[in-house]
Design an enzyme around this catalytic site. Sequence first.
Site, PDB file in Angstrom:
ATOM      1  N   CYS A   1      39.624  47.670  29.795  1.00 52.33           N
ATOM      2  CA  CYS A   1      39.787  48.152  31.164  1.00 52.33           C
ATOM      3  C   CYS A   1      38.952  49.406  31.341  1.00 52.33           C
ATOM      4  O   CYS A   1      38.959  50.285  30.473  1.00 52.33           O
ATOM      5  CB  CYS A   1      41.262  48.449  31.440  1.00 52.33           C
ATOM      6  SG  CYS A   1      41.592  48.977  33.137  1.00 52.33           S
TER       7      CYS A   1
ATOM      8  N   HIS B   1      44.463  40.444  35.833  1.00 55.16           N
ATOM      9  CA  HIS B   1      44.231  41.825  35.397  1.00 55.16           C
ATOM     10  C   HIS B   1      43.955  42.724  36.598  1.00 55.16           C
ATOM     11  O   HIS B   1      44.551  43.803  36.734  1.00 55.16           O
ATOM     12  CB  HIS B   1      43.047  41.839  34.415  1.00 55.16           C
ATOM     13  CG  HIS B   1      42.654  43.202  33.942  1.00 55.16           C
ATOM     14  ND1 HIS B   1      42.791  43.596  32.630  1.00 55.16           N
ATOM     15  CD2 HIS B   1      42.103  44.260  34.592  1.00 55.16           C
ATOM     16  CE1 HIS B   1      42.351  44.838  32.505  1.00 55.16           C
ATOM     17  NE2 HIS B   1      41.921  45.263  33.680  1.00 55.16           N
ATOM     18  N   GLU B   2      43.037  42.287  37.478  1.00 55.24           N
ATOM     19  CA  GLU B   2      42.665  43.125  38.619  1.00 55.24           C
ATOM     20  C   GLU B   2      43.814  43.252  39.617  1.00 55.24           C
ATOM     21  O   GLU B   2      44.051  44.339  40.166  1.00 55.24           O
ATOM     22  CB  GLU B   2      41.414  42.572  39.306  1.00 55.24           C
ATOM     23  CG  GLU B   2      40.169  42.525  38.432  1.00 55.24           C
ATOM     24  CD  GLU B   2      39.836  43.837  37.751  1.00 55.24           C
ATOM     25  OE1 GLU B   2      40.164  44.921  38.302  1.00 55.24           O
ATOM     26  OE2 GLU B   2      39.263  43.804  36.654  1.00 55.24           O
TER      27      GLU B   2
ATOM     28  N   HIS C   1      46.404  45.903  38.913  1.00 59.95           N
ATOM     29  CA  HIS C   1      46.078  47.267  39.343  1.00 59.95           C
ATOM     30  C   HIS C   1      46.641  47.568  40.730  1.00 59.95           C
ATOM     31  O   HIS C   1      46.986  48.718  41.029  1.00 59.95           O
ATOM     32  CB  HIS C   1      44.555  47.463  39.373  1.00 59.95           C
ATOM     33  CG  HIS C   1      43.930  47.697  38.040  1.00 59.95           C
ATOM     34  ND1 HIS C   1      44.234  48.783  37.248  1.00 59.95           N
ATOM     35  CD2 HIS C   1      43.006  46.979  37.351  1.00 59.95           C
ATOM     36  CE1 HIS C   1      43.519  48.738  36.142  1.00 59.95           C
ATOM     37  NE2 HIS C   1      42.774  47.644  36.174  1.00 59.95           N
TER      38      HIS C   1
END
Length: 200
Positions: free
Chosen positions: A102, A144-145, A148
């Site tokens: 990351c 994953h994104e 965030h």
Amino acid sequence: MAILKIARMGHPVLRQVAEEIPEADSPDILALLDDMVDTMDDADGTGLAAPQVHVPLRAVVYFVSGSRRKGEEDRGDVPLTALINPVIEPLTDEIAYDWEGCLSVPGMLGLVPRVTKIRLRADTPDGAGIDQEISGFHARVVQHECDHLDGILYPQRMDDLSLLLFREELRHGMPEKARRLMGLPPEPDEDEEEPDYDEG
């Protein structure tokens, strides 16, 4: 266009839930997306979420090279994609482990379990929108994104923090437990490549 400062783990902006974007095609959002793409390219990343550049809004940019989709049925490139207010829905209980990095956790990798298939729905700057099923490494990048946007970093998804390590320490070889969780043989093949990972 500009290169934006990337927030690192521990900054409050990475812990909060990002706000919905009312107009996907507003000039301010289009400018932000352009700057995010420039920042991602400059940092050699695969994806970037707006909170990573200190903007607590629900926007993501990413791309996936076909070379990173080893063993998948569809191994083509996923072109540069911008997502506004994305929503993901798991479509399977099947879990796969793989390494993730990351840009907000520089120099480190962790072995992260993710569902292997999801439905992705999102607005796009061109107004066309996205509603599709995705799997494999593509699905991992999107999960994953999108994490965030909810204040979650990949170490929070890990189930064994002994498999959180500095990337350069993989030169000593992959931990045996990681190999087992990834379904790899106990000993590496002579021509085995270094592990691939999401960097977003």
